[in-house]
Scaffold this active site. Structure first.
Site: not given
Length: 390
Positions: A25, A193, A241, A313, A336
């Site tokens: 996400p 969060y 998560r 990564l 990414r």
């Protein structure tokens, strides 16, 4: 001879993923008052069409004041369902499973977008873009009235009754996600969060049943899981998560303990990330490099006896396959790197020697790519390059 694990189908409850590649996400900050836009349709569609097994829509907020920015997606009202259902329909049409992450920003809410500086929003900016009532409604709440860094606004501590109401909103968001047609749901309990704010002693200073010792700080997360499972179908997978390490009091041992508690309550996969409480990425594990968070996924899988997803990564196909072959994780999530190459799954399949007919992607792409590969056997795709160490 068995093929690569990365492209071996995987069944979780009643849902089968065609491969182990997951689109993590990624916030788009493109919603309009919580509603999905054409950008979200395009963004999800390009990854689904690129061959991934699971496309996970970004963190979608369970209540208005949980929005991180003015561009966050929402699921606090039934009115949001049709726009998300349109995205689900398109993802499914690409032979990809549609998932969504639901979350609440807590004290990290009400901020400018990252490329706007990411600082706390000003009242003038909110009033100009929305209206005066939005500023008062967009209240910063948290387990405790503590801020970080000191320059940030101080949130208001939630009362016990408000905590119960907030838990209920997670359940209603799960109901709406199901009504929109999503087949996988992920609870966002990481990156500083709201759920992570309850978990970490750095941000949770309560002395009631939602604070204090580890069990007290885990209570909110556990109640959210229970409430979500009440509204999320039994045959659909539930992910959680976690920031497995936040460097300020919540770490792998605590994450293993929580995973053991939520697994029998219906959590199927732990999505293993890190950081976000006092900065990201974390530094305690050493220099940041390829697959730097994979050890978290391996430990959760081994010690909690639960499926884990590695992220962070993971760039090269052979590295991703190696993680699975070594039993360090069950799923591979990319973010990414998919921004760089939305067709990463298709490309990875070619590099690992599978899918010669490009069946991972829609016929409009597969036909021409297969034809080119067959007719020009010496052709080397632009994404092929010298192998880099992972």
């Amino acid at each position: 001879m068995a093929g690569p694990l990365l492209f071996t189908p995987m069944q979780i409850r009643g849902v089968t993923l065609k491969n182990r590649v997951v689109v993590a996400p990624m916030h788009q900050y493109a919603a309009l008052r919580g509603f999905a836009t054409d950008w979200h349709l395009m963004n999800a569609g390009r990854y689904a069409a690129g061959g991934a097994g699971l496309m996970m829509v970004e963190s979608t907020k369970v209540e208005r004041r949980g929005c991180g920015t003015m561009g966050d997606l929402g699921l606090w009202d039934d009115a949001f369902v049709p726009g998300l259902a349109r995205i689900v329909e398109f993802i499914r049409a690409q032979d990809c499973v549609a998932g969504i992450q639901i979350g609440h920003s807590g004290r990290k809410a009400r901020r400018f977008r990252p490329w706007e500086g990411g600082a706390p929003l000003t009242r003038d900016a909110v009033v100009e873009a929305l209206d005066p009532a939005e500023w008062d409604a967009w209240e910063l709440v948290a387990p405790s009235a503590t801020n970080s860094p000191d320059s940030d606004p101080v949130p208001r501590a939630l009362s016990r009754d408000e905590i119960k109401d907030t838990v209920a909103r997670w359940g209603q968001a799960a109901r709406r996600a199901n009504e929109a047609g999503f087949d996988v749901l992920e609870i966002h309990g990481a990156h500083g969060y709201l759920i992570h704010q309850f978990l970490s002693p750095f941000s949770n200073r309560r002395n009631d049943e939602y604070g204090g010792d580890g069990m007290g700080r885990m209570r909110f997360c556990i109640e959210v899981v229970e409430e979500v499972r009440r509204h999320w179908p039994e045959d659909k997978p539930l992910f959680l998560r976690l920031s497995v390490e936040d460097d300020v009091g919540w770490g792998p041992a605590e994450s293993v303990e929580l995973a053991k508690l939520v697994k029998p309550k219906g959590v199927d996969v732990i999505d293993c990330s890190s950081g976000g409480m006092s900065g990201a990425p974390v530094t305690s594990a050493g220099p940041i490099g390829y697959g730097y968070q994979v050890p978290y996924a391996e430990r959760l899988r081994r010690e909690a006896g639960i499926l884990s997803m590695a992220v962070g990564l993971i760039v090269h196909a052979d590295h991703a396959e190696g993680i699975l072959q070594k039993g360090e994780a069950d799923l591979i999530a990319l973010a990414r790197e998919l921004l760089y190459n939305p067709n990463w799954p298709m490309d990875a399949a070619q590099k690992l020697g599978v899918d010669p007919r490009f069946a991972l992607v829609p016929p409009a792409s597969a036909y021409w790519l297969e034809k080119r590969a067959r007719q020009v056997k010496t052709m080397v795709p632009s994404t092929y390059r010298e192998k880099q160490e992972a």
